[in-house]
Write a protein that holds these residues in place. Structure first.
Motif, mmCIF file in Angstrom:
data_model
loop_
_atom_site.group_PDB
_atom_site.id
_atom_site.type_symbol
_atom_site.label_atom_id
_atom_site.label_comp_id
_atom_site.label_asym_id
_atom_site.label_seq_id
_atom_site.Cartn_x
_atom_site.Cartn_y
_atom_site.Cartn_z
ATOM 1 N N UNK A 121 9.650 -0.007 -10.119
ATOM 2 C CA UNK A 121 11.156 0.024 -9.374
ATOM 3 C C UNK A 121 10.500 -0.858 -8.379
ATOM 4 N N UNK A 122 9.176 -0.600 -7.620
ATOM 5 C CA UNK A 122 8.365 -1.275 -6.553
ATOM 6 C C UNK A 122 8.417 -2.573 -6.899
ATOM 7 N N UNK A 123 7.788 -3.212 -8.180
ATOM 8 C CA UNK A 123 8.140 -4.973 -8.892
ATOM 9 C C UNK A 123 8.940 -5.876 -8.933
ATOM 10 N N UNK A 124 9.884 -4.759 -9.213
ATOM 11 C CA UNK A 124 11.448 -5.146 -9.610
ATOM 12 C C UNK A 124 12.382 -5.510 -8.001
ATOM 13 N N UNK A 125 11.627 -5.260 -7.517
ATOM 14 C CA UNK A 125 12.665 -5.020 -6.186
ATOM 15 C C UNK A 125 13.838 -3.584 -5.910
ATOM 16 N N UNK A 126 13.684 -2.896 -6.416
ATOM 17 C CA UNK A 126 14.622 -1.359 -6.425
ATOM 18 C C UNK A 126 13.542 -0.109 -5.892
ATOM 19 N N UNK A 127 12.080 -1.032 -6.009
ATOM 20 C CA UNK A 127 11.823 0.813 -4.941
ATOM 21 C C UNK A 127 12.076 1.331 -2.835
ATOM 22 N N UNK A 128 11.433 2.138 -3.109
ATOM 23 C CA UNK A 128 11.079 3.164 -1.625
ATOM 24 C C UNK A 128 9.403 2.363 -1.956
ATOM 25 N N UNK A 129 9.689 2.702 -0.382
ATOM 26 C CA UNK A 129 8.072 3.222 0.394
ATOM 27 C C UNK A 129 7.610 3.870 -0.741
ATOM 28 N N UNK A 130 5.601 3.335 -0.073
ATOM 29 C CA UNK A 130 4.909 4.008 -0.904
ATOM 30 C C UNK A 130 5.055 5.257 -0.382
ATOM 31 N N UNK A 131 5.031 6.263 0.980
ATOM 32 C CA UNK A 131 4.929 7.380 1.009
ATOM 33 C C UNK A 131 6.183 8.087 0.650
#
Length: 169
Positions: A121-131
């Protein structure tokens, strides 16, 4: 895998998916529900041959990717649950796993599966912050471990009966 085994596997995933998207959202903790499909995949991987478990993991992942209220790119859960099935099948050493080993496998599988889903999701720009992702992963692992004693023993027993050469209970 025989037709009866395949039918049981599909039925187990269907029941898990329906419960996961209909009943468990009412029990969500911080918006996170237990991943029953992941538990079915781990139970299968500990009880049946690895290729069949991986196929089941992929099918369960696709079902999760497409089931409403999915709001992510399809394929993320399919990838995560296929990897989970592979790794859980590698844990099985063709001997009956102990309760501790099963719970440890579920915890590791939940961590890995949820992490793969989150990282894609992070790689595809769908994610949230790491924490935020770390909190989601921690709650997901806790949910899955808490449900393990209820879900996995009967599931592994049934898979073991259907494929006795890989029986683990």
């Amino acid at each position: 895998m025989t037709r009866f085994r395949a039918l049981f596997a599909v039925l187990a995933i269907a029941i898990a998916l329906v419960l996961q998207v209909s009943l468990f959202p009412h029990l969500a903790w911080h918006g996170i529900v237990p991943n029953l499909c992941l538990l079915v995949v781990v139970g299968a991987a500990l009880s049946i041959d690895a290729p069949s478990a991986m196929l089941l993991g992929f099918a369960a992942g696709v079902a999760l990717d497409l089931a409403p209220p999915a709001d992510h790119v399809a394929g993320r859960w399919a990838l995560a649950l296929t990897v989970v099935a592979f790794l859980a099948a590698r844990v099985r050493q063709d001997v009956k796993p102990t309760a501790t080993a099963v719970i440890g496998t579920v915890a590791a599988a939940s961590f890995i599966g949820t992490s793969i889903f989150a990282l894609t999701g992070m790689l595809l720009g769908e994610g949230q912050s790491v924490p935020e992702l770390l909190q989601v992963i921690a709650v997901a692992v806790l949910w899955d471990v808490l449900l393990t004693p209820i879900v996995l023993p009967p599931l592994m027993k049934m898979f073991g009966r259907l494929q006795p050469q890989w029986a683990s209970t």
